[in-house]
Design a protein around this motif. Structure first.
Motif, mmCIF file in Angstrom:
data_model
loop_
_atom_site.group_PDB
_atom_site.id
_atom_site.type_symbol
_atom_site.label_atom_id
_atom_site.label_comp_id
_atom_site.label_asym_id
_atom_site.label_seq_id
_atom_site.Cartn_x
_atom_site.Cartn_y
_atom_site.Cartn_z
ATOM 1 N N VAL A 239 135.174 -48.911 -13.322
ATOM 2 C CA VAL A 239 136.145 -49.363 -14.313
ATOM 3 C C VAL A 239 137.502 -49.678 -13.694
ATOM 4 O O VAL A 239 138.214 -50.571 -14.160
ATOM 5 C CB VAL A 239 136.288 -48.305 -15.431
ATOM 6 C CG1 VAL A 239 136.818 -46.995 -14.894
ATOM 7 C CG2 VAL A 239 137.169 -48.807 -16.555
ATOM 8 N N TRP B 163 143.354 -45.634 -17.657
ATOM 9 C CA TRP B 163 142.590 -44.774 -18.563
ATOM 10 C C TRP B 163 142.351 -43.424 -17.916
ATOM 11 O O TRP B 163 142.136 -43.322 -16.709
ATOM 12 C CB TRP B 163 141.233 -45.401 -18.883
ATOM 13 C CG TRP B 163 141.276 -46.573 -19.800
ATOM 14 C CD1 TRP B 163 142.343 -47.032 -20.516
ATOM 15 C CD2 TRP B 163 140.185 -47.444 -20.104
ATOM 16 N NE1 TRP B 163 141.990 -48.121 -21.252
ATOM 17 C CE2 TRP B 163 140.676 -48.408 -21.026
ATOM 18 C CE3 TRP B 163 138.856 -47.516 -19.704
ATOM 19 C CZ2 TRP B 163 139.876 -49.409 -21.547
ATOM 20 C CZ3 TRP B 163 138.054 -48.502 -20.224
ATOM 21 C CH2 TRP B 163 138.557 -49.451 -21.133
ATOM 22 N N ALA C 241 137.423 -43.791 -19.951
ATOM 23 C CA ALA C 241 136.641 -44.656 -19.073
ATOM 24 C C ALA C 241 135.152 -44.458 -19.279
ATOM 25 O O ALA C 241 134.388 -45.423 -19.400
ATOM 26 C CB ALA C 241 137.020 -44.387 -17.615
#
Length: 293
Positions: free
Chosen positions: A72, A120, A125
């Motif tokens: 991510v 995040w 995430a």
């Protein structure tokens, strides 16, 4: 009766890729027979490049393959596959995977601007990625290759616990500092009861394009020693080549961009080893297998 003078007029080969068991308490993903996680104990070992080229090598052998970019914070699969734009959502809830070079693909990098950082915390995430996995309208896939984030922290552990993985691959480079971290990744998968199919040693040797001299830039034999120590197969040793980087940057990974090269052949050999070791794992029950079709 003598066979002299006879010739084979036709030969047909077929393959049947079955679904294999996943971690206890998890159910296989509908329409996806096998999820293969590609992880590493540290960044910089070429994990994403390896994951993408393995997926394309499996597809080149006739399998139906998808790639999920689970990194991510540093999604690189869209660039490596030459993907641009946004995926479609026909009902506002699910997402159509994008397609490139014969494989399906999904990445958080396809849903945000290229320069947007994902600031995040871990739960956000992992929640987004598990939703991405489950809400993508995957086709009928034999393999879904999941490119995990590097390391063994909260995100990696949670993803390994939530994704129904049939087998994991650990990517390392030969030097001791890399195999030290790869050992941690191995222990992480053991902790969450994910079977490790084997190790892939990346950047194992560099062959000079001018003189042909082979040099082990990052050391030699690290993957083999780790394989012997922990009793997991060494699935292959991949070269350190300029063309691998160039084709990845261009969106045409070396397996499809330069299929006759030694690098592409090394990836295809490794992919066949992955498929063979997965085939030796326990299969799911016939009732569950039928639900995946």
């Amino acid at each position: 009766m003598s066979a002299e003078g006879l010739s084979l007029s036709r030969l047909e080969l077929t393959q049947r890729i079955t679904a294999h068991a996943v971690q206890p308490r998890l159910s296989p993903l509908p329409r996806v027979r096998n999820i293969i996680a590609v992880g590493s104990g540290k960044g910089g070992v070429g994990k994403s490049t390896t994951a993408v080229n393995l997926a394309l090598a499996l597809a080149a052998d006739g399998a139906r393959v998808g790639v999920l970019d689970a990194d991510v914070y540093g999604p690189s699969v869209p660039m490596m596959l030459g993907l641009n734009g946004r995926p479609d959502s026909p009902d506002g809830k699910s997402i159509e995977p994008m397609r490139a070079h014969g494989v399906e693909a999904m990445s958080i990098g396809l849903l945000v601007d290229q320069d947007t950082p994902m600031i995040w915390r871990g739960p956000m995430a992992t929640g987004a990625l598990t939703q991405l996995l489950n809400d993508t309208r995957w086709g009928e896939l034999d393999y879904l290759v999941v490119d995990l984030p590097p390391g063994t922290g909260d995100i990696q552990l949670t993803l390994a616990q939530k994704i129904p993985v049939a087998g994991a691959i650990i990517v390392t480079t030969p030097q001791d500092v890399a195999t030290l971290d790869a050992r941690k990744a191995l222990k992480m998968f053991e902790k969450v009861e994910v079977p490790v199919l084997g190790l892939l040693e990346n950047m194992a040797v560099h062959v000079c394009s001018n003189c042909g001299h082979a040099e082990h830039v990052f050391g030699e034999g690290g993957g083999q020693r780790m394989s012997a120590q922990y009793g997991v197969p060494l699935l292959g040793s991949l070269p350190l080549e300029l063309s691998i980087r160039e084709h990845g940057d261009a969106g045409t990974p070396v397996v499809v961009g330069q299929p006759g090269s030694p690098a592409a052949k090394a990836y295809r050999t490794a992919a066949r080893q992955v498929a063979a070791h997965l085939a030796m794992r326990p299969r799911v029950t016939p009732s569950i297998s039928a639900s995946l079709l």
